[in-house]
Design a protein around this motif. Structure first.
Motif, PDB file in Angstrom:
ATOM      1  N   GLY A 158       0.789  -1.220   0.000  1.00 17.06           N
ATOM      2  CA  GLY A 158       0.000   0.000   0.000  1.00 17.06           C
ATOM      3  C   GLY A 158       0.821   1.271   0.000  1.00 17.06           C
ATOM      4  O   GLY A 158       0.277   2.369  -0.108  1.00 17.06           O
ATOM      5  N   GLN A 159       2.137   1.153   0.083  1.00 22.09           N
ATOM      6  CA  GLN A 159       3.038   2.314   0.082  1.00 22.09           C
ATOM      7  C   GLN A 159       2.949   3.040  -1.267  1.00 22.09           C
ATOM      8  O   GLN A 159       2.852   2.416  -2.314  1.00 22.09           O
ATOM      9  N   HIS A 197       4.613  -4.807 -10.228  1.00 21.83           N
ATOM     10  CA  HIS A 197       4.182  -5.495  -8.993  1.00 21.83           C
ATOM     11  C   HIS A 197       3.257  -4.647  -8.124  1.00 21.83           C
ATOM     12  O   HIS A 197       3.152  -4.867  -6.915  1.00 21.83           O
ATOM     13  N   ASN A 198       2.594  -3.659  -8.718  1.00 17.91           N
ATOM     14  CA  ASN A 198       1.746  -2.763  -7.934  1.00 17.91           C
ATOM     15  C   ASN A 198       0.542  -3.473  -7.321  1.00 17.91           C
ATOM     16  O   ASN A 198       0.000  -4.426  -7.895  1.00 17.91           O
ATOM     17  N   GLU A 199       0.112  -2.989  -6.157  1.00 20.19           N
ATOM     18  CA  GLU A 199      -1.122  -3.461  -5.532  1.00 20.19           C
ATOM     19  C   GLU A 199      -2.320  -2.872  -6.265  1.00 20.19           C
ATOM     20  O   GLU A 199      -3.243  -3.560  -6.650  1.00 20.19           O
ATOM     21  N   THR A 200      -2.290  -1.548  -6.454  1.00 15.95           N
ATOM     22  CA  THR A 200      -3.336  -0.849  -7.203  1.00 15.95           C
ATOM     23  C   THR A 200      -2.676   0.149  -8.144  1.00 15.95           C
ATOM     24  O   THR A 200      -1.570   0.630  -7.876  1.00 15.95           O
ATOM     25  N   THR A 217       0.151   1.976  -5.869  1.00 22.45           N
ATOM     26  CA  THR A 217       0.572   1.597  -4.518  1.00 22.45           C
ATOM     27  C   THR A 217       1.346   0.290  -4.612  1.00 22.45           C
ATOM     28  O   THR A 217       1.087  -0.546  -5.472  1.00 22.45           O
ATOM     29  N   MET A 218       2.300   0.126  -3.714  1.00 27.15           N
ATOM     30  CA  MET A 218       3.194  -1.032  -3.757  1.00 27.15           C
ATOM     31  C   MET A 218       2.458  -2.309  -3.365  1.00 27.15           C
ATOM     32  O   MET A 218       1.586  -2.302  -2.501  1.00 27.15           O
ATOM     33  N   GLY A 219       2.800  -3.400  -4.030  1.00 25.38           N
ATOM     34  CA  GLY A 219       2.186  -4.694  -3.737  1.00 25.38           C
ATOM     35  C   GLY A 219       3.105  -5.829  -4.119  1.00 25.38           C
ATOM     36  O   GLY A 219       4.324  -5.663  -4.232  1.00 25.38           O
ATOM     37  N   SER A 220       2.509  -6.977  -4.348  1.00 18.94           N
ATOM     38  CA  SER A 220       3.282  -8.169  -4.694  1.00 18.94           C
ATOM     39  C   SER A 220       2.678  -8.888  -5.895  1.00 18.94           C
ATOM     40  O   SER A 220       2.886 -10.079  -6.076  1.00 18.94           O
ATOM     41  N   SER A 221       1.917  -8.173  -6.720  1.00 21.35           N
ATOM     42  CA  SER A 221       1.330  -8.807  -7.895  1.00 21.35           C
ATOM     43  C   SER A 221       2.441  -9.274  -8.830  1.00 21.35           C
ATOM     44  O   SER A 221       3.352  -8.521  -9.164  1.00 21.35           O
ATOM     45  N   LEU A 228       8.757  -2.938  -5.387  1.00 20.06           N
ATOM     46  CA  LEU A 228       8.583  -2.249  -6.663  1.00 20.06           C
ATOM     47  C   LEU A 228       9.740  -2.624  -7.576  1.00 20.06           C
ATOM     48  O   LEU A 228      10.906  -2.478  -7.190  1.00 20.06           O
ATOM     49  N   HIS A 229       9.432  -3.122  -8.758  1.00 20.68           N
ATOM     50  CA  HIS A 229      10.457  -3.321  -9.775  1.00 20.68           C
ATOM     51  C   HIS A 229      10.400  -2.098 -10.673  1.00 20.68           C
ATOM     52  O   HIS A 229       9.384  -1.825 -11.314  1.00 20.68           O
ATOM     53  N   PHE A 230      11.490  -1.331 -10.723  1.00 17.52           N
ATOM     54  CA  PHE A 230      11.529  -0.041 -11.433  1.00 17.52           C
ATOM     55  C   PHE A 230      12.582  -0.070 -12.521  1.00 17.52           C
ATOM     56  O   PHE A 230      13.721  -0.467 -12.287  1.00 17.52           O
ATOM     57  N   GLN A 231      12.191   0.337 -13.723  1.00 20.77           N
ATOM     58  CA  GLN A 231      13.121   0.402 -14.849  1.00 20.77           C
ATOM     59  C   GLN A 231      13.129   1.791 -15.461  1.00 20.77           C
ATOM     60  O   GLN A 231      12.107   2.465 -15.519  1.00 20.77           O
ATOM     61  N   ILE A 232      14.315   2.193 -15.925  1.00 24.74           N
ATOM     62  CA  ILE A 232      14.445   3.348 -16.816  1.00 24.74           C
ATOM     63  C   ILE A 232      14.997   2.815 -18.121  1.00 24.74           C
ATOM     64  O   ILE A 232      16.026   2.125 -18.131  1.00 24.74           O
TER      65      ILE A 232
END
Length: 254
Positions: A158-159, A197-200, A217-221, A228-232
């Protein structure tokens, strides 16, 4: 009418990025797979771990999804149970030929990936980036074959997840296996960021967003843990976000 034109303009490039993401696969799943699968594959038997799918097991063992399904009597939608024992190859001769085929087909892919990776990275400071969330980087960027093409940031469910820079949302969905709920933002002709991997998700395709705007929001999907998996991506090539982000907890000076 303008909105329809915008969608037509962005959609093809979003598809190109999606294909690139598929080729490198989800880094978070790669990391968790490499750790969780240790000791689970012995000889011709694979023990199903949490988060496993037939396609993931197929990539690890060199057996096709169809062969795995046939050998184990599994029918669509290929539901697996944790601890389930799977046969992953037939006779030794068929296994040998299969490994040879995999080795042959993997070479062109590696060559293709190498040609994409040859794109020169932009200089540090050429664009301002904000941290997309707070937390510890638990999996850094790796430019090696099959390496993590972004960074994984741990946090709480939820972060808030924020846009790293202003831009236009070009993809919102969960159609890419292993990424869960995914948001992609195009920032210019050169840059796109991805948030997995967002929750919402709190934005829509073709929506314009500002730097620091809450987008999810952060999740585990699509993942075994909350992160959070983040790419540039620069001209479709993944670059190390930590080279371009400001020091953790600070704002960019550019």
């Amino acid at each position: 009418m303008r909105k329809e034109c915008t969608i037509r303009k962005w959609a093809p490039k979003a598809v190109v990025l999606l294909m690139g993401l598929l080729l490198v696969a989800c880094s978070s799943n790669k990391a968790s797979t490499s750790k969780a699968s240790a000791g689970s594959y012995s000889g011709s038997v694979y023990t199903v771990k949490r988060g496993d799918t037939l396609s993931r097991i197929s990539r690890m063992t060199g057996s096709s999804v169809g062969e795995l399904a046939r050998l184990n009597g599994i029918s669509a939608p290929y539901t697996l149970e944790i601890g389930q024992k799977l046969r992953v190859k037939g006779s030794s001769s068929s296994s040998s030929s299969k490994k040879t085929a995999v080795a042959k087909t993997s070479k062109p892919r590696a060559s293709s990936a190498s040609s994409v990776a040859s794109v020169a990275a932009p200089p540090v400071g050429s664009k301002c980036w904000l941290w997309p969330t707070t937390g510890k980087v638990i999996e850094p960027f790796s430019n090696s074959d099959g390496g993590n093409k972004g960074i994984d940031i741990a946090g709480k469910r939820g972060q808030p997840i924020y846009a790293s820079a202003a831009g236009t949302v070009v993809y919102v969905g969960n159609q890419l296996r292993g990424y869960g709920n995914l948001v992609m933002i195009k920032h210019s002709e050169d840059y796109i960021t991805a948030y997995a991997h967002n929750e919402t998700t709190l934005v829509n395709t073709s929506q314009k967003v500002s730097a620091g705007q809450k987008i999810a929001t952060m999740g585990s999907s699509g993942s075994d843990s909350v992160n959070l998996h983040f790419q540039i991506r620069y001209r479709a090539t993944a670059i190390d976000p930590q080279r371009y982000l400001p020091p953790a907890g600070s704002k960019p000076s550019c």
